[in-house]
Scaffold this active site. Structure first.
Site, PDB file in Angstrom:
ATOM      1  N   SER A 565       0.843  -1.181   0.000  1.00 53.86           N
ATOM      2  CA  SER A 565       0.000   0.000   0.000  1.00 53.86           C
ATOM      3  C   SER A 565       0.891   1.248   0.000  1.00 53.86           C
ATOM      4  O   SER A 565       1.655   1.453  -0.928  1.00 53.86           O
ATOM      5  CB  SER A 565      -0.955  -0.039   1.196  1.00 53.86           C
ATOM      6  OG  SER A 565      -1.969   0.920   1.062  1.00 53.86           O
ATOM      7  N   ASP A 650      -9.688  -3.634  -5.515  1.00 52.38           N
ATOM      8  CA  ASP A 650      -9.050  -2.795  -4.505  1.00 52.38           C
ATOM      9  C   ASP A 650      -9.682  -1.407  -4.476  1.00 52.38           C
ATOM     10  O   ASP A 650      -9.776  -0.730  -5.502  1.00 52.38           O
ATOM     11  CB  ASP A 650      -7.550  -2.674  -4.802  1.00 52.38           C
ATOM     12  CG  ASP A 650      -6.745  -2.171  -3.615  1.00 52.38           C
ATOM     13  OD1 ASP A 650      -7.294  -1.385  -2.820  1.00 52.38           O
ATOM     14  OD2 ASP A 650      -5.586  -2.560  -3.478  1.00 52.38           O
ATOM     15  N   HIS A 685      -8.121  -4.721  -1.469  1.00 57.25           N
ATOM     16  CA  HIS A 685      -6.876  -4.253  -0.881  1.00 57.25           C
ATOM     17  C   HIS A 685      -6.290  -5.230   0.139  1.00 57.25           C
ATOM     18  O   HIS A 685      -5.088  -5.425   0.204  1.00 57.25           O
ATOM     19  CB  HIS A 685      -7.121  -2.905  -0.209  1.00 57.25           C
ATOM     20  CG  HIS A 685      -5.871  -2.129   0.075  1.00 57.25           C
ATOM     21  ND1 HIS A 685      -5.071  -1.616  -0.917  1.00 57.25           N
ATOM     22  CD2 HIS A 685      -5.282  -1.777   1.247  1.00 57.25           C
ATOM     23  CE1 HIS A 685      -4.051  -0.968  -0.382  1.00 57.25           C
ATOM     24  NE2 HIS A 685      -4.156  -1.055   0.929  1.00 57.25           N
TER      25      HIS A 685
END
Length: 713
Positions: A565, A650, A685
């Protein structure tokens, strides 16, 4: 017309499904061409600066040509790593075998019931349970996520909240992995789930009023995925008739709703990350009333509150960057009434508090170690809970009971599995309630953890947490995996990770670099690692890598990096700044197209990030981001071996950011190193929702590192 040239043939794939040689060296398939994304240049102009994005078209999630390209990347990945299939299965089996499949959390008591979750052998998901008054009472199953998840590729239960009369359970569910949850209510007496479903809500932001029929929740914008409204719902009514009680007009703020521990209030908070906060309160026994502001928001002014008797405790950075503790009368919450309880300290960051009838417990961070400080509410004497290890993390656990002298806390280190303690705050005696059982022959005494300090190029001392198997020779020959995050003020705890054992037992060192951008060394550590100081995060990580080489823990031939991330942004930065330093890099769901994303307020979460990265509408902020944004700074150079991952759904880092990055890297990379892209077509995600499926993704990553090391056993 979009043109994708997929250079994969059945013949080349078949020819390259080969295993490792007798020398245990992985033979990467030769003569297999990767997918090549066609170019369709799109021009962006801002502040007189022109950028050309040849791969912008990849952001069309529903376009079949985009999906075909992503599938081709997965096919290429499967081909290139076909010879690691046995290793991946072995790694998966190893990691899974360390998990106690039939397991149960430590029960905690709240309002007359003991709550816990348990796993059954072979099952992916938890079962949420409770028992009335005593642990010998019959078990009540509130939710069985395994049954609820049947027929879904992804299934996540977000938040749960029980009404004051213990009869109603509100819970949220996401079956897509897009972080748009549905809110439902179950009658725990009859077992009936009420027909009304409230869609597009936040996962954990649900709060019951005291009347056992009114619930508050946060509604999300389905485009930006920002929570922006708080609504009031009455059980048994049409959600279309729900009442809007608060709307956040400034899209830089995140919002939430909760019930105070004292149960007296329902609270709404608005928070701009590390910059500003504001609370509103409503007495829980008057759910139809108006929320009142505790203290109005201001830029560069944060506070959080806890209700205690006839006053509030306030943690605030008002004239105190590392926060100080204040108190104010319940009826006079304006800032001019706040009275200091504990002063600001330059070397200690206060990250949280929990209030009991006779005690107050603070979470404090000093020298990258999280500690617990207990304060007596009567005589104000205090002490820190002592721990023997030099590298550890201690956190408050579930403490819903106000009228108790028992603090439940979690403790872990890089060699100590997560442990849950009940701590008597009067006698200072602790009782171990449970330690994570690590099966498969794990012995804590076989491993060593240590704390090192690397000197960054500007003289800052950056903490490093390391773990490795005893007997390690520091001769530069060891493979080492360096991990970091370094954003949003999030501090990475040096905790236990049973999956890492699969690398440690194969000779790896695992290290965490506590780089600037977190708050391991206080607020100044964060301030020196975001906005116009963001490059310090990249430089710190690089300098930590060089330090570990200098100290002969590893060498450039064996140094690996990983981050996800915002930590994936870090990976994108370090391969641009120092591609020669790393033998291999895994970038998970990486945020790499900083300028384009931050320039589009319709992209989920963008506006709330302006104070983290900058707002491209500001010229100075634009050009600083331009100078490090990984996608915009890919050049013709020799990049290291890389595995990049994403999820099609995501919602935090859109799949097309890493997709475009991979396409540009393929075009400009001058090395023959491997560039692999793994797309999970079913998740978002956080990856897979099941506790075992997640390990399959981890096995791919570890197999990538081990293949580069020639370790296929």
């Amino acid at each position: 017309m979009r043109n994708i040239l997929i250079l994969l043939t059945a013949a080349s794939i078949a020819a390259c499904n080969q295993s490792s040689s007798t020398m245990n060296e992985y033979k990467w398939p030769a003569d297999v061409k990767p997918p090549i994304a066609g170019k369709e240049p799109k021009e962006f102009i801002a502040h007189g600066d022109k950028r050309i994005d040849e791969y912008y078209w990849l952001n069309q999630r529903e376009d079949q040509k985009v999906l075909d390209y992503l599938k081709a990347e997965n096919t290429y990945l499967d081909t290139m790593m076909s010879g690691t299939s046995n290793l991946r299965e072995k790694l998966y089996t190893e990691m899974k075998s360390r998990i106690k499949e039939k397991d149960e959390s430590v029960p905690y008591k709240d309002n007359g019931y003991w709550y816990y979750s348990r796993y059954e052998e072979g099952k992916q998901y938890p079962i949420f349970c409770r028992k009335k008054e005593t642990l010998d009472a019959p078990e009540e199953i509130m939710l069985d996520q395994n049954k609820m998840a049947e027929g879904f590729k992804y299934y996540s239960i977000g938040g749960t909240a029980v009404s004051d009369n213990n009869e109603l359970l509100a819970f949220t569910v996401d079956s897509v992995s897009r972080r748009l949850y549905g809110l439902q209510i179950k009658n725990l007496v009859t077992g009936v789930i009420y027909p009304e479903t409230i869609t597009n809500v936040e996962d954990n932001d649900i709060a019951w009023a005291a009347d056992n029929k009114t619930i508050f929740y946060v509604k999300k914008d389905i485009t930006t995925l920002l929570g922006y409204q708080v609504w009031r719902h009455e059980l048994g009514t049409d959600p279309a008739k729900d009442v809007l009680v608060f709307e956040e007009k400034d899209n830089r703020y995140y919002i939430g709703v909760y019930r105070t521990k004292s149960k007296k209030y329902v609270g709404i908070y608005s928070n701009m990350n590390q910059v500003s906060s504001e609370f509103r309160l409503l007495e829980a026994n008057h759910p139809a009333g108006e929320f009142t502001i505790f203290e109005p928001r201001k830029e560069n002014f944060q506070y959080s509150i806890e209700h205690f008797n006839n006053k509030f405790y306030v943690l605030t950075d008002w004239e105190a960057p590392n926060f100080r503790l204040m108190e104010t009368p319940e009826a006079s919450t304006a800032k001019e009434n706040w009275k200091e309880v504990l002063p600001h300290r330059k070397d200690v960051y206060i990250s949280g508090m929990v209030v009991f009838k006779n005690h107050l417990v603070l979470s404090e961070m000093k020298d990258a170690l999280n500690q617990l400080r207990v304060i007596n509410q009567t005589d104000h004497k205090d002490y820190y809970i002592p721990f023997s290890e030099t590298v550890f993390a201690a956190f408050q656990n579930v403490n819903p009971d106000y009228n108790t002298n028992i603090l439940r806390f979690s403790y872990t280190s890089m060699t100590t599995p997560r442990s849950i303690y009940d701590f008597n705050m009067d006698t200072q005696q602790r009782e171990l309630k449970k330690q994570q059982e690590v099966l498969g022959g794990f012995k804590q005494e076989d491993y060593t953890a240590e704390r090192l300090w690397a000197t960054a190029r500007d003289g800052a001392k950056v903490p490093l947490s390391l773990v490795y198997k005893k007997g390690l020779k520091k001769d530069g020959s060891n493979p080492l995996l360096l991990y970091a995050y370094g954003s949003y003020g999030y501090s990475v705890a040096p905790g236990f990770n049973s999956n890492i054992i699969s690398l440690l037992d194969r000779g790896f060192v695992y290290a965490i670099a506590h780089v600037r951008g977190g708050q391991e060394m206080g607020r100044q550590w964060y301030d020196q690692g975001h906005l116009f100081n963001k490059k310090n995060t990249f430089y710190d990580f690089i300098d930590c890598g060089e330090y570990l080489i200098k100290e002969q823990y590893t060498s450039t031939a064996h140094l690996y990096a990983n981050g996800g991330s915002a930590g994936g942004l870090l990976m994108g930065g370090i391969v641009n700044f120092r591609p020669d330093l790393w033998h291999g890099v895994v970038a998970d769901v990486p945020f790499v197209d900083v300028l384009t994303t931050m320039s589009d307020p319709s992209i989920p979460l963008t506006t709330g990030e302006y104070k983290e990265w900058g707002n491209p509408a500001d010229s100075a902020e634009y050009f600083y981001m331009r100078s490090y944004s990984p996608y915009d700074n890919v050049e013709k150079k020799a990049y290291p071996n890389m595995l990049i991952t994403t999820g099609l759904h995501d919602s935090q880092v859109q799949y097309f950011e890493p997709a475009k990055w991979v396409a540009r890297l393929r075009e400009l990379n001058t090395s023959n190193n491997k560039l692999l892209f793994k797309i999970n077509m079913d998740v978002g995600h956080g990856g897979a929702s099941g506790r075992f499926d997640y390990l399959k993704d981890k096995a791919w990553q570890y197999a990538f590192f081990l293949a580069l090391e020639g370790k296929l056993e």
